[in-house]
Design a protein around this motif. Sequence first.
Motif, PDB file in Angstrom:
ATOM      1  N   TYR A 137      -0.010  -9.053  -2.219  1.00  0.00           N
ATOM      2  CA  TYR A 137       0.706 -10.250  -2.652  1.00  0.00           C
ATOM      3  C   TYR A 137       0.404 -10.574  -4.120  1.00  0.00           C
ATOM      4  CZ  TYR A 137      -3.589 -13.049  -2.513  1.00  0.00           C
ATOM      5  OH  TYR A 137      -4.843 -13.555  -2.755  1.00  0.00           O
ATOM      6  N   ILE A 149       4.531 -17.044  -3.225  1.00  0.00           N
ATOM      7  CA  ILE A 149       3.733 -15.885  -2.848  1.00  0.00           C
ATOM      8  C   ILE A 149       4.691 -14.732  -2.568  1.00  0.00           C
ATOM      9  CG2 ILE A 149       2.088 -14.921  -1.196  1.00  0.00           C
ATOM     10  CD1 ILE A 149       0.894 -17.078  -2.924  1.00  0.00           C
ATOM     11  N   LEU A 151       5.034 -11.200  -1.282  1.00  0.00           N
ATOM     12  CA  LEU A 151       4.280 -10.266  -0.441  1.00  0.00           C
ATOM     13  C   LEU A 151       5.098  -9.014  -0.168  1.00  0.00           C
ATOM     14  CD1 LEU A 151       1.881  -9.564   1.482  1.00  0.00           C
ATOM     15  CD2 LEU A 151       3.134 -10.804   3.265  1.00  0.00           C
ATOM     16  N   TYR A 213      -3.794  -8.710   3.857  1.00  0.00           N
ATOM     17  CA  TYR A 213      -3.125  -8.292   2.624  1.00  0.00           C
ATOM     18  C   TYR A 213      -3.843  -8.882   1.419  1.00  0.00           C
ATOM     19  CZ  TYR A 213       0.552  -6.622   5.680  1.00  0.00           C
ATOM     20  OH  TYR A 213       1.238  -5.946   6.656  1.00  0.00           O
ATOM     21  N   GLU A 215      -4.607  -9.362  -2.907  1.00  0.00           N
ATOM     22  CA  GLU A 215      -3.847  -9.668  -4.110  1.00  0.00           C
ATOM     23  C   GLU A 215      -3.647  -8.405  -4.942  1.00  0.00           C
ATOM     24  OE1 GLU A 215      -3.773 -12.981  -7.698  1.00  0.00           O
ATOM     25  OE2 GLU A 215      -5.602 -12.688  -6.511  1.00  0.00           O
TER      26      GLU A 215
END
Length: 218
Positions: A137, A149, A151, A213, A215
């Motif tokens: 993300y 965000i 993703l 997930y 960054e």
Amino acid sequence: MLSTLLLIGFIIGIIIYLVTYVYGKGIPNVKRSLSVLCGGIILLLVSILLIGGFEGMPFGIVSIGVISMAIIFFIVGKSSFWKKTLCLIVLLYAVVFSAYTYFDKVNYWVVDKGNVESQGLLTHLHNIEGNPSIRGYKMFNILEGSKGIFLTLGEQMRGNTIELLDVENSNGRTEIKIRTNYNNSLEKNHFIVIGIDKIESEILITDTDGTVYKEISD
């Protein structure tokens, strides 16, 4: 989330304890406490054996709350004062916690993919399309004055789509829960953009299968 589930467990424990009075006022405190304990153990076994995995975890946390109440009821014994005080504290906490949760609720939404360009996210979209291996993300400012965000699943999950389940802020962390489903999506790198009006410094994005997930680094 953890506090909510434990609170639910506390309330269920109190309800089970009170229900024992329906079957007789002369039942010893030990047996009443054991009834609560059995209820908690049954719920724990259901969460592990019947549900299992990530989906069974919330029920397991609730069972811990029930078992905790059984232990507390056993400790306070026959003291009517402490039992009433305990129930009052739990109920007051439930009211205060519910009010706080309501007023501190996070507003979130899924940004329409047709509006990605108008939200200033076109550059990142071209990046993930040009490099399908990108997974994770990235946070952006979007036009509504909120945070977005972005993703992506990465090419290893090609054919999957993302379903947004919930977003909440807890203890200085924004927790985003999603579910991925395989449905022969033709996108090389499926993505979702989540708009959030209030976001914490730490972000945790988890799938129902337990995947976390991370960054995307620049």
